[in-house]
Design a protein around this motif. Structure first.
Motif, PDB file in Angstrom:
ATOM      1  N   GLY A 124       0.564  -1.380  -0.182  1.00 57.76           N
ATOM      2  CA  GLY A 124       0.212   0.104   0.124  1.00 57.76           C
ATOM      3  C   GLY A 124       0.639   0.880   0.238  1.00 57.76           C
ATOM      4  O   GLY A 124       0.387   2.605   0.406  1.00 57.76           O
ATOM      5  N   LYS A 125       1.981   0.805  -0.531  1.00 58.69           N
ATOM      6  CA  LYS A 125       2.958   2.340  -0.316  1.00 58.69           C
ATOM      7  C   LYS A 125       2.892   3.118  -1.126  1.00 58.69           C
ATOM      8  O   LYS A 125       2.964   4.571  -2.105  1.00 58.69           O
ATOM      9  CB  LYS A 125       4.358   2.518  -0.229  1.00 58.69           C
ATOM     10  N   ILE A 126       2.119   2.352  -2.658  1.00 63.66           N
ATOM     11  CA  ILE A 126       2.021   3.678  -3.698  1.00 63.66           C
ATOM     12  C   ILE A 126       1.018   3.743  -4.465  1.00 63.66           C
ATOM     13  O   ILE A 126      -0.279   2.503  -3.976  1.00 63.66           O
ATOM     14  CB  ILE A 126       2.495   2.347  -4.876  1.00 63.66           C
ATOM     15  N   ARG A 127      -0.005   4.940  -4.657  1.00 57.46           N
ATOM     16  CA  ARG A 127      -1.110   5.602  -4.306  1.00 57.46           C
ATOM     17  C   ARG A 127      -1.439   5.555  -6.132  1.00 57.46           C
ATOM     18  O   ARG A 127      -0.385   7.460  -6.594  1.00 57.46           O
ATOM     19  CB  ARG A 127      -1.684   6.539  -3.879  1.00 57.46           C
ATOM     20  N   TYR A 128      -2.774   5.347  -7.007  1.00 54.43           N
ATOM     21  CA  TYR A 128      -2.260   5.903  -8.257  1.00 54.43           C
ATOM     22  C   TYR A 128      -3.843   7.306  -8.546  1.00 54.43           C
ATOM     23  O   TYR A 128      -4.534   6.555  -7.647  1.00 54.43           O
ATOM     24  CB  TYR A 128      -2.807   4.278  -8.844  1.00 54.43           C
ATOM     25  N   LEU A 129      -2.859   8.494  -7.855  1.00 56.12           N
ATOM     26  CA  LEU A 129      -3.702   9.228  -8.028  1.00 56.12           C
ATOM     27  C   LEU A 129      -4.519   9.512  -9.256  1.00 56.12           C
ATOM     28  O   LEU A 129      -5.563  10.007  -9.918  1.00 56.12           O
ATOM     29  CB  LEU A 129      -3.148  10.755  -7.715  1.00 56.12           C
ATOM     30  N   ASN A 130      -4.200   9.657 -10.234  1.00 57.09           N
ATOM     31  CA  ASN A 130      -4.429   9.241 -12.018  1.00 57.09           C
ATOM     32  C   ASN A 130      -3.788   8.203 -13.000  1.00 57.09           C
ATOM     33  O   ASN A 130      -3.109   8.130 -12.418  1.00 57.09           O
ATOM     34  CB  ASN A 130      -5.123  10.155 -12.197  1.00 57.09           C
ATOM     35  N   GLU A 131      -4.473   8.804 -13.819  1.00 58.09           N
ATOM     36  CA  GLU A 131      -3.044   7.657 -15.045  1.00 58.09           C
ATOM     37  C   GLU A 131      -2.045   8.250 -14.789  1.00 58.09           C
ATOM     38  O   GLU A 131      -1.169   6.732 -15.859  1.00 58.09           O
ATOM     39  CB  GLU A 131      -4.025   7.619 -16.430  1.00 58.09           C
ATOM     40  N   ARG A 132      -1.376   9.153 -14.814  1.00 58.22           N
ATOM     41  CA  ARG A 132       0.389   9.531 -15.413  1.00 58.22           C
ATOM     42  C   ARG A 132       1.164   9.761 -13.734  1.00 58.22           C
ATOM     43  O   ARG A 132       2.042  10.330 -13.571  1.00 58.22           O
ATOM     44  CB  ARG A 132       0.210  10.554 -16.034  1.00 58.22           C
ATOM     45  N   VAL A 133      -0.419   9.879 -12.399  1.00 58.53           N
ATOM     46  CA  VAL A 133       0.281  10.092 -11.431  1.00 58.53           C
ATOM     47  C   VAL A 133       0.016   9.420 -10.125  1.00 58.53           C
ATOM     48  O   VAL A 133      -0.845   8.670 -10.384  1.00 58.53           O
ATOM     49  CB  VAL A 133       0.175  11.689 -10.896  1.00 58.53           C
ATOM     50  N   TRP A 134       1.553   9.313  -9.594  1.00 55.92           N
ATOM     51  CA  TRP A 134       1.055   8.184  -8.519  1.00 55.92           C
ATOM     52  C   TRP A 134       1.677   8.736  -7.252  1.00 55.92           C
ATOM     53  O   TRP A 134       2.807   9.717  -7.804  1.00 55.92           O
ATOM     54  CB  TRP A 134       2.527   6.829  -8.853  1.00 55.92           C
ATOM     55  N   TYR A 135       1.878   7.997  -6.087  1.00 65.11           N
ATOM     56  CA  TYR A 135       2.232   8.745  -4.811  1.00 65.11           C
ATOM     57  C   TYR A 135       3.565   7.462  -4.410  1.00 65.11           C
ATOM     58  O   TYR A 135       2.592   6.753  -4.316  1.00 65.11           O
ATOM     59  CB  TYR A 135       1.210   9.662  -3.815  1.00 65.11           C
ATOM     60  N   TYR A 136       4.075   7.325  -4.249  1.00 68.26           N
ATOM     61  CA  TYR A 136       4.539   6.802  -3.799  1.00 68.26           C
ATOM     62  C   TYR A 136       5.068   7.277  -1.881  1.00 68.26           C
ATOM     63  O   TYR A 136       6.369   7.653  -1.706  1.00 68.26           O
ATOM     64  CB  TYR A 136       6.298   6.331  -4.577  1.00 68.26           C
ATOM     65  N   GLU A 137       5.025   6.645  -1.172  1.00 67.23           N
ATOM     66  CA  GLU A 137       5.851   6.531   0.339  1.00 67.23           C
ATOM     67  C   GLU A 137       7.134   6.050   0.570  1.00 67.23           C
ATOM     68  O   GLU A 137       7.021   4.765   0.431  1.00 67.23           O
ATOM     69  CB  GLU A 137       4.593   6.053   0.442  1.00 67.23           C
ATOM     70  N   PHE A 138       8.272   6.457   0.851  1.00 67.74           N
ATOM     71  CA  PHE A 138       9.308   6.430   1.128  1.00 67.74           C
ATOM     72  C   PHE A 138       9.859   5.661   2.705  1.00 67.74           C
ATOM     73  O   PHE A 138       9.071   6.504   3.034  1.00 67.74           O
ATOM     74  CB  PHE A 138      10.166   7.309   0.816  1.00 67.74           C
ATOM     75  N   ASP A 139      10.090   5.303   2.832  1.00 71.26           N
ATOM     76  CA  ASP A 139       9.741   5.149   4.610  1.00 71.26           C
ATOM     77  C   ASP A 139      11.251   6.004   5.156  1.00 71.26           C
ATOM     78  O   ASP A 139      12.112   6.040   4.926  1.00 71.26           O
ATOM     79  CB  ASP A 139      10.847   3.233   4.548  1.00 71.26           C
TER      80      ASP A 139
END
Length: 76
Positions: free
Chosen positions: A61-76
């Protein structure tokens, strides 16, 4: 405490400038610059490792797809 005038201070700074710049440049370069190209097997292995790491991050669950070309990656 020793007193200095501006010309003495400038001379002292100028005399140490080369050593300080060399130390800054040497200390700032932590990674080595790669001089040879990667071979095909090494590229394949690195690609597989990156894909596995991406899939693991998706499952955790560290990656969230906000839309087709934008992602949110949660780094530790």
């Amino acid at each position: 405490m020793r007193k200095m005038n501006m010309s003495e201070l400038n001379d002292w700074i100028f005399s140490r400038k080369g050593n300080v710049e060399r130390d800054i440049l040497k200390g700032g370069r932590e990674q080595h610059v790669r001089l040879r190209p990667r071979d095909k097997e090494e590229m394949r292995i690195l690609d597989e490792l990156c894909i596995k790491r991406w899939k693991k991050a998706e499952q955790e669950g560290k990656i969230r797809y906000l839309n087709e070309r934008v992602w949110y990656y949660e780094f530790d």
